[in-house]
Motif scaffolding. Structure first.
Motif, PDB file in Angstrom:
ATOM      1  N   ASP A  74       0.913  -1.145   0.006  1.00  0.00           N
ATOM      2  CA  ASP A  74       0.169  -0.076   0.000  1.00  0.00           C
ATOM      3  C   ASP A  74       0.754   1.289  -0.150  1.00  0.00           C
ATOM      4  O   ASP A  74       0.700   2.231  -0.700  1.00  0.00           O
ATOM      5  CB  ASP A  74      -0.877  -0.111   1.248  1.00  0.00           C
ATOM      6  CG  ASP A  74      -2.020   1.205   1.135  1.00  0.00           C
ATOM      7  OD1 ASP A  74      -2.683   1.296  -0.124  1.00  0.00           O
ATOM      8  OD2 ASP A  74      -2.249   1.670   2.162  1.00  0.00           O
ATOM      9  N   ILE A  75       2.068   1.379   0.870  1.00  0.00           N
ATOM     10  CA  ILE A  75       2.742   2.496   0.977  1.00  0.00           C
ATOM     11  C   ILE A  75       3.563   2.561  -0.525  1.00  0.00           C
ATOM     12  O   ILE A  75       3.615   3.697  -0.929  1.00  0.00           O
ATOM     13  CB  ILE A  75       3.838   2.210   1.909  1.00  0.00           C
ATOM     14  CG1 ILE A  75       3.144   2.138   3.371  1.00  0.00           C
ATOM     15  CG2 ILE A  75       4.925   3.183   2.079  1.00  0.00           C
ATOM     16  CD1 ILE A  75       3.889   1.807   4.531  1.00  0.00           C
ATOM     17  N   VAL A  76       3.870   1.321  -0.769  1.00  0.00           N
ATOM     18  CA  VAL A  76       4.767   1.503  -2.413  1.00  0.00           C
ATOM     19  C   VAL A  76       3.764   2.211  -3.470  1.00  0.00           C
ATOM     20  O   VAL A  76       4.105   3.248  -4.147  1.00  0.00           O
ATOM     21  CB  VAL A  76       5.332   0.361  -2.501  1.00  0.00           C
ATOM     22  CG1 VAL A  76       5.958   0.406  -4.066  1.00  0.00           C
ATOM     23  CG2 VAL A  76       6.618  -0.045  -1.639  1.00  0.00           C
ATOM     24  N   MET A  77       2.700   1.555  -3.541  1.00  0.00           N
ATOM     25  CA  MET A  77       1.650   1.978  -4.528  1.00  0.00           C
ATOM     26  C   MET A  77       1.213   3.327  -4.406  1.00  0.00           C
ATOM     27  O   MET A  77       1.233   4.289  -5.010  1.00  0.00           O
ATOM     28  CB  MET A  77       0.285   1.184  -4.374  1.00  0.00           C
ATOM     29  CG  MET A  77       0.621  -0.120  -5.086  1.00  0.00           C
ATOM     30  SD  MET A  77      -0.887  -1.246  -5.467  1.00  0.00           S
ATOM     31  CE  MET A  77      -1.739  -1.134  -3.831  1.00  0.00           C
ATOM     32  N   CYS A  78       1.109   3.867  -3.093  1.00  0.00           N
ATOM     33  CA  CYS A  78       0.669   5.447  -2.868  1.00  0.00           C
ATOM     34  C   CYS A  78       1.765   6.331  -3.364  1.00  0.00           C
ATOM     35  O   CYS A  78       1.575   7.424  -3.991  1.00  0.00           O
ATOM     36  CB  CYS A  78       0.428   5.462  -1.281  1.00  0.00           C
ATOM     37  SG  CYS A  78      -1.268   4.857  -0.881  1.00  0.00           S
ATOM     38  N   ALA A  79       3.034   5.962  -2.970  1.00  0.00           N
ATOM     39  CA  ALA A  79       4.207   6.612  -3.581  1.00  0.00           C
ATOM     40  C   ALA A  79       4.189   6.656  -4.872  1.00  0.00           C
ATOM     41  O   ALA A  79       4.495   7.703  -5.336  1.00  0.00           O
ATOM     42  CB  ALA A  79       5.484   5.871  -2.766  1.00  0.00           C
ATOM     43  N   VAL A  80       4.063   5.606  -5.723  1.00  0.00           N
ATOM     44  CA  VAL A  80       4.180   5.718  -7.109  1.00  0.00           C
ATOM     45  C   VAL A  80       2.744   6.341  -7.520  1.00  0.00           C
ATOM     46  O   VAL A  80       3.127   7.211  -8.671  1.00  0.00           O
ATOM     47  CB  VAL A  80       3.959   4.142  -7.709  1.00  0.00           C
ATOM     48  CG1 VAL A  80       3.814   4.281  -9.299  1.00  0.00           C
ATOM     49  CG2 VAL A  80       5.383   3.612  -7.225  1.00  0.00           C
ATOM     50  N   ILE A  81       1.671   6.173  -7.278  1.00  0.00           N
ATOM     51  CA  ILE A  81       0.473   7.120  -7.554  1.00  0.00           C
ATOM     52  C   ILE A  81       0.843   8.562  -7.320  1.00  0.00           C
ATOM     53  O   ILE A  81       0.625   9.380  -8.098  1.00  0.00           O
ATOM     54  CB  ILE A  81      -0.657   6.588  -6.758  1.00  0.00           C
ATOM     55  CG1 ILE A  81      -1.128   5.142  -7.232  1.00  0.00           C
ATOM     56  CG2 ILE A  81      -1.895   7.572  -7.132  1.00  0.00           C
ATOM     57  CD1 ILE A  81      -2.256   4.547  -6.638  1.00  0.00           C
ATOM     58  N   ALA A  82       1.147   8.903  -6.388  1.00  0.00           N
ATOM     59  CA  ALA A  82       1.733  10.349  -5.703  1.00  0.00           C
ATOM     60  C   ALA A  82       2.632  10.802  -6.994  1.00  0.00           C
ATOM     61  O   ALA A  82       2.651  12.016  -7.336  1.00  0.00           O
ATOM     62  CB  ALA A  82       1.908  10.526  -4.505  1.00  0.00           C
ATOM     63  N   ALA A 101      12.880  10.512  -8.264  1.00  0.00           N
ATOM     64  CA  ALA A 101      12.350   9.268  -8.314  1.00  0.00           C
ATOM     65  C   ALA A 101      13.161   8.184  -7.339  1.00  0.00           C
ATOM     66  O   ALA A 101      12.688   7.592  -6.607  1.00  0.00           O
ATOM     67  CB  ALA A 101      12.171   8.372  -9.706  1.00  0.00           C
ATOM     68  N   VAL A 102      14.495   8.179  -7.593  1.00  0.00           N
ATOM     69  CA  VAL A 102      15.462   7.629  -6.669  1.00  0.00           C
ATOM     70  C   VAL A 102      15.323   7.704  -5.202  1.00  0.00           C
ATOM     71  O   VAL A 102      14.993   7.149  -4.368  1.00  0.00           O
ATOM     72  CB  VAL A 102      16.885   7.594  -6.963  1.00  0.00           C
ATOM     73  CG1 VAL A 102      17.712   7.122  -5.921  1.00  0.00           C
ATOM     74  CG2 VAL A 102      17.096   7.183  -8.338  1.00  0.00           C
ATOM     75  N   PHE A 103      15.176   9.202  -4.891  1.00  0.00           N
ATOM     76  CA  PHE A 103      14.909   9.662  -3.565  1.00  0.00           C
ATOM     77  C   PHE A 103      13.582   9.190  -3.064  1.00  0.00           C
ATOM     78  O   PHE A 103      13.411   8.666  -1.707  1.00  0.00           O
ATOM     79  CB  PHE A 103      14.968  11.294  -3.471  1.00  0.00           C
ATOM     80  CG  PHE A 103      15.046  11.831  -2.173  1.00  0.00           C
ATOM     81  CD1 PHE A 103      15.520  11.539  -1.039  1.00  0.00           C
ATOM     82  CD2 PHE A 103      14.178  13.026  -1.877  1.00  0.00           C
ATOM     83  CE1 PHE A 103      15.559  11.878   0.210  1.00  0.00           C
ATOM     84  CE2 PHE A 103      14.152  13.453  -0.610  1.00  0.00           C
ATOM     85  CZ  PHE A 103      14.926  13.003   0.362  1.00  0.00           C
ATOM     86  N   VAL A 104      12.589   9.387  -3.683  1.00  0.00           N
ATOM     87  CA  VAL A 104      11.131   8.937  -3.198  1.00  0.00           C
ATOM     88  C   VAL A 104      11.022   7.419  -3.059  1.00  0.00           C
ATOM     89  O   VAL A 104      10.644   6.814  -2.103  1.00  0.00           O
ATOM     90  CB  VAL A 104      10.097   9.346  -4.290  1.00  0.00           C
ATOM     91  CG1 VAL A 104       8.713   8.706  -4.049  1.00  0.00           C
ATOM     92  CG2 VAL A 104       9.946  10.712  -4.313  1.00  0.00           C
ATOM     93  N   HIS A 105      11.716   6.565  -3.865  1.00  0.00           N
ATOM     94  CA  HIS A 105      11.956   5.243  -3.722  1.00  0.00           C
ATOM     95  C   HIS A 105      12.715   4.784  -2.583  1.00  0.00           C
ATOM     96  O   HIS A 105      12.028   3.894  -1.948  1.00  0.00           O
ATOM     97  CB  HIS A 105      12.378   4.718  -4.932  1.00  0.00           C
ATOM     98  CG  HIS A 105      12.569   3.068  -5.183  1.00  0.00           C
ATOM     99  ND1 HIS A 105      11.179   2.318  -5.652  1.00  0.00           N
ATOM    100  CD2 HIS A 105      13.569   2.128  -5.024  1.00  0.00           C
ATOM    101  CE1 HIS A 105      11.620   0.954  -5.172  1.00  0.00           C
ATOM    102  NE2 HIS A 105      12.853   0.913  -5.006  1.00  0.00           N
ATOM    103  N   ALA A 106      13.516   5.612  -2.111  1.00  0.00           N
ATOM    104  CA  ALA A 106      14.407   5.183  -1.319  1.00  0.00           C
ATOM    105  C   ALA A 106      13.777   5.603   0.163  1.00  0.00           C
ATOM    106  O   ALA A 106      13.839   4.922   1.303  1.00  0.00           O
ATOM    107  CB  ALA A 106      15.712   5.725  -1.387  1.00  0.00           C
ATOM    108  N   THR A 107      12.759   6.630   0.264  1.00  0.00           N
ATOM    109  CA  THR A 107      12.306   7.345   1.580  1.00  0.00           C
ATOM    110  C   THR A 107      10.898   7.396   1.693  1.00  0.00           C
ATOM    111  O   THR A 107      10.232   7.651   2.607  1.00  0.00           O
ATOM    112  CB  THR A 107      12.929   8.697   1.857  1.00  0.00           C
ATOM    113  OG1 THR A 107      12.505   9.676   0.572  1.00  0.00           O
ATOM    114  CG2 THR A 107      14.418   8.699   1.664  1.00  0.00           C
TER     115      THR A 107
END
Length: 137
Positions: A74-82, A101-107
């Motif tokens: 859920d967290i990963v999907m929300c981050a990708v959608i945002a 994208a790298v920063f968001v993926h990591a944090t």
């Protein structure tokens, strides 16, 4: 009720207030100050978690059972959608998407909040510059 349960209800209450504010105020511009403040608060909480429980506990928590894994997905999907919704505005402001994208993926949330703070600052600056140009014309 222990401290973590109290904290859970406090966060839920603050989130409810935030939703009400967002729905009610209808602001046309984002606040870089609010976004960076939220990023700092969540970064501090994350640092506390990492200091007390370490990185292995983070992964153990999300891989312990289906509930933990579902929360992680859920967290990963929300981050990708945002990121999907933020990306066109960020690109328009000249923000390079790959480093973000790298920063968001990591944090995840921390990266998204910092990215939003930067985006809001650039948009507000562009709007201010546009207003000055219109007044000079």
């Amino acid at each position: 009720m222990n401290n973590l349960e109290i904290l859970l209800y406090v966060v839920l209450g603050v989130a409810a207030i935030a939703y009400a504010y967002i729905i009610g105020v209808r602001s046309q511009k984002g606040s870089p100050i609010i976004a960076i403040a939220l990023a700092m608060v969540f970064s501090a909480f994350t640092a506390l978690q990492l200091t007390r429980e370490g990185i292995p506990m983070f992964f153990a928590n999300h891989a312990a059972n289906l509930t933990g894994l579902q929360v992680w997905w859920d967290i990963v999907m929300c981050a990708v959608i945002a990121f999907f919704f933020i990306a066109p505005r960020a690109r328009k402001q000249g923000m390079g998407l790959l480093p973000w994208a790298v920063f968001v993926h990591a944090t995840v949330s921390i990266g998204l909040l910092v990215m939003c703070a930067r985006l809001f600052w650039l948009e507000n600056k562009a709007n201010k510059d546009e207003t000055i140009e219109l007044n000079d014309a």
